[in-house]
Scaffold this motif. Structure first.
Motif, PDB file in Angstrom:
ATOM      1  N   ALA A  46       0.746  -1.091   0.012  1.00  0.00           N
ATOM      2  CA  ALA A  46       0.085  -0.007   0.120  1.00  0.00           C
ATOM      3  C   ALA A  46       0.958   1.191   0.238  1.00  0.00           C
ATOM      4  CB  ALA A  46      -0.868  -0.055   1.120  1.00  0.00           C
ATOM      5  N   GLU A  47       0.437   2.450  -0.671  1.00  0.00           N
ATOM      6  CA  GLU A  47       1.262   3.586  -0.706  1.00  0.00           C
ATOM      7  C   GLU A  47       1.083   4.152   0.353  1.00  0.00           C
ATOM      8  OE1 GLU A  47       3.760   5.946  -2.718  1.00  0.00           O
ATOM      9  OE2 GLU A  47       3.151   4.033  -3.651  1.00  0.00           O
ATOM     10  N   ASN A  48       2.073   5.013   0.873  1.00  0.00           N
ATOM     11  CA  ASN A  48       2.269   5.944   1.981  1.00  0.00           C
ATOM     12  C   ASN A  48       1.446   5.592   3.215  1.00  0.00           C
ATOM     13  OD1 ASN A  48       3.606   7.788   0.331  1.00  0.00           O
ATOM     14  ND2 ASN A  48       1.478   8.547  -0.734  1.00  0.00           N
ATOM     15  N   GLY A  49       1.726   4.355   3.425  1.00  0.00           N
ATOM     16  CA  GLY A  49       1.123   3.758   4.808  1.00  0.00           C
ATOM     17  C   GLY A  49      -0.477   3.597   4.770  1.00  0.00           C
ATOM     18  N   ALA A  50      -1.110   3.497   3.489  1.00  0.00           N
ATOM     19  CA  ALA A  50      -2.409   3.391   3.534  1.00  0.00           C
ATOM     20  C   ALA A  50      -2.747   1.982   4.005  1.00  0.00           C
ATOM     21  CB  ALA A  50      -2.870   3.538   2.016  1.00  0.00           C
ATOM     22  N   GLN A  51      -3.980   1.767   4.774  1.00  0.00           N
ATOM     23  CA  GLN A  51      -4.250   0.564   5.181  1.00  0.00           C
ATOM     24  C   GLN A  51      -5.272  -0.095   4.186  1.00  0.00           C
ATOM     25  OE1 GLN A  51      -3.660  -0.518   8.233  1.00  0.00           O
ATOM     26  NE2 GLN A  51      -2.459   1.329   8.538  1.00  0.00           N
ATOM     27  N   ALA A  52      -4.731  -1.544   4.085  1.00  0.00           N
ATOM     28  CA  ALA A  52      -5.547  -2.158   3.203  1.00  0.00           C
ATOM     29  C   ALA A  52      -7.294  -2.412   3.662  1.00  0.00           C
ATOM     30  CB  ALA A  52      -4.980  -3.698   3.052  1.00  0.00           C
ATOM     31  N   GLU A  53      -8.050  -2.538   3.005  1.00  0.00           N
ATOM     32  CA  GLU A  53      -9.469  -2.676   3.208  1.00  0.00           C
ATOM     33  C   GLU A  53      -9.831  -4.260   3.324  1.00  0.00           C
ATOM     34  OE1 GLU A  53     -11.862  -0.329   0.645  1.00  0.00           O
ATOM     35  OE2 GLU A  53     -10.551   1.529   0.875  1.00  0.00           O
ATOM     36  N   THR A  54     -10.819  -4.607   4.211  1.00  0.00           N
ATOM     37  CA  THR A  54     -11.276  -5.783   4.149  1.00  0.00           C
ATOM     38  C   THR A  54     -12.000  -5.987   3.050  1.00  0.00           C
ATOM     39  OG1 THR A  54     -11.703  -5.725   6.698  1.00  0.00           O
ATOM     40  CG2 THR A  54     -12.726  -7.447   5.477  1.00  0.00           C
ATOM     41  N   CYS A  55     -11.938  -7.390   2.384  1.00  0.00           N
ATOM     42  CA  CYS A  55     -12.408  -7.538   1.196  1.00  0.00           C
ATOM     43  C   CYS A  55     -14.113  -7.514   1.419  1.00  0.00           C
ATOM     44  CB  CYS A  55     -11.920  -9.014   0.699  1.00  0.00           C
ATOM     45  SG  CYS A  55     -12.948  -9.630  -0.780  1.00  0.00           S
ATOM     46  N   SER A  56     -14.930  -6.827   0.506  1.00  0.00           N
ATOM     47  CA  SER A  56     -16.081  -6.809   0.692  1.00  0.00           C
ATOM     48  C   SER A  56     -16.866  -8.062   0.043  1.00  0.00           C
ATOM     49  CB  SER A  56     -16.772  -5.580  -0.189  1.00  0.00           C
ATOM     50  OG  SER A  56     -16.529  -5.671  -1.597  1.00  0.00           O
ATOM     51  N   ASN A  57     -16.111  -8.741  -0.796  1.00  0.00           N
ATOM     52  CA  ASN A  57     -16.853  -9.952  -1.347  1.00  0.00           C
ATOM     53  C   ASN A  57     -16.869 -11.355  -0.333  1.00  0.00           C
ATOM     54  OD1 ASN A  57     -18.001 -11.611  -3.704  1.00  0.00           O
ATOM     55  ND2 ASN A  57     -16.024 -12.715  -3.440  1.00  0.00           N
TER      56      ASN A  57
END
Length: 385
Positions: A161-172
């Motif tokens: 992830a760029e600039n320390g962005a957090q990954a998101e929980t997969c909506s599927n």
């Protein structure tokens, strides 16, 4: 039937933690538990197979030996459980050994389901070849390699992830890494569970990807790796070094390095298992009259041995414990140094030497008796049979 890899039996990666090993075993054990599968021999064998795998992998020392040398490295060899789980062990033995996992013999109170953990990517293994001298094999050696491999992205620290962005929980799959599909069949409604096609089983989705690694979390790089090679290894053996291979994507599990052993030919010794063979070339006077000679050893020093008068070519002398150490898990006894005696016959003689030899030519003592001749002929006949 060939034994299955213990990690494969439990369905885990080589980098699995102790907790992951325990959970994997509990899951398989509840499926094939004898209380749930009465009279099912196949289920019983799978239950024992899982118990054998757990016995090795939850023990740090056994696991390290298995990771390096496989089944042959374990004290019980390919039989597992120090002599084979099928060789006299009962179900009660298993329950008594792993009571902390089962929570008692009766029922399934010690198991429990739990939510499935999202999958982690595993980096691929690397292969290296190393050529060792007999001296290095005798003591063991540490080798350094500069290895080109996949390493953690320094920009995103492996997250992707760029600039320390957090990954998101997969909506599927809602973070489970799996998706359940329901479809109509001739048997009614059927459900199947497969890896989530959106997140690939990770349970997370990276939307703002690192520009340096394009969201993979890994880049090409180099690392200097120190590899400890134990004493006694042999040509064709593979030493497995866990966690030094390619890095896994998205802070996944690092692969291993498999080191393939090659041996350099030695000018002094010939290897025969853990024994070393040395050819001693005696001069004729020493063979006839006896004496002492220096024999080199693999450690670099020499030992004196006594040559008896009348020593014959082909005689062997054994120096105990002067050979190679056994590799870990492949035996307990150090090898020997076996000295094969040869006698040097000069190709040319001076006039004085020829006269001296000719003076013994007609002596019966230099012709050999019938017993000696028969012994030599028997060796000759055995060689061709």
């Amino acid at each position: 039937m060939a034994k299955r890899d213990y990690y494969e039996v439990l369905g885990i990666s080589k980098g699995a933690s102790e907790d992951e090993i325990k959970k994997a075993y509990r899951k398989i054990a509840i499926k094939y538990h004898p209380d749930r599968n009465p009279g099912d021999k196949e289920a019983e064998e799978k239950f024992k197979e899982a118990a054998e795998a757990y016995d090795v992998l939850h023990d740090p020392q056994k696991r390290q030996t298995y990771d390096q040398f496989g089944f042959e490295g374990l004290s019980g060899g390919a039989g597992g459980f120090g002599g084979g789980f099928g060789g006299g062990f009962s179900m009660d033995d298993i329950f008594s050994m792993f009571g902390d996992v089962f929570g008692g013999r009766g029922g399934f109170g010690g198991f429990g389901g739990g939510r499935r953990q999202p999958a982690k990517y595993r980096g691929s293994d690397l292969r290296l070849k190393v050529k060792l001298t007999l001296q290095e094999i005798s003591t063991g050696v540490t080798k350094k390699f500069k290895v080109r491999k996949d390493v953690e992205c320094p920009h995103c620290h492996g997250t992707g992830a760029e600039n320390g962005a957090q990954a998101e929980t997969c909506s599927n799959c809602h973070g489970s890494g799996m998706e359940i599909r329901t479809q109509q069949s001739i048997f009614g409604m059927m459900q199947t569970q497969t890896t989530c096609h959106v997140c690939g089983g990770e349970g997370i989705v990276i939307k703002n990807k690192c520009h340096h690694c394009h969201g993979e979390g890994i880049v090409k790089g180099e690392e200097v790796v120190e590899i400890n090679i134990p004493a006694g290894v042999a040509e064709g053996m593979v030493v497995n070094v866990p966690g030094k291979g390619n890095a896994g994507k998205h802070n996944g599990i690092t692969g291993d390095i498999q080191v393939f052993i090659e041996e350099e030919a030695d000018d002094t010794f010939v290897r025969d298992g853990n024994n070393l063979l040395y050819n001693l070339l005696l001069d004729f006077p020493t063979a006839a009259l006896g004496g002492t000679v220096d024999i080199p050893t693999i450690e670099g020093n020499t030992v004196k041995i006594k040559i008896e008068p009348g020593t014959q070519p082909g005689k062997t002398l054994r120096l105990r414990d002067k050979g190679l150490m056994p590799v870990q898990g492949y035996g307990n006894e150090k090898g020997d140094l076996i000295v094969n005696v040869s006698v040097y016959i000069p190709k040319t003689l001076t006039k004085e030497e020829r006269q001296a030899v000719e003076s013994f030519k007609d002596s019966d003592n230099f012709k050999g008796d019938a017993k000696t001749k028969e012994s030599i002929f028997q060796k000759f006949r055995n060689y061709f049979n």
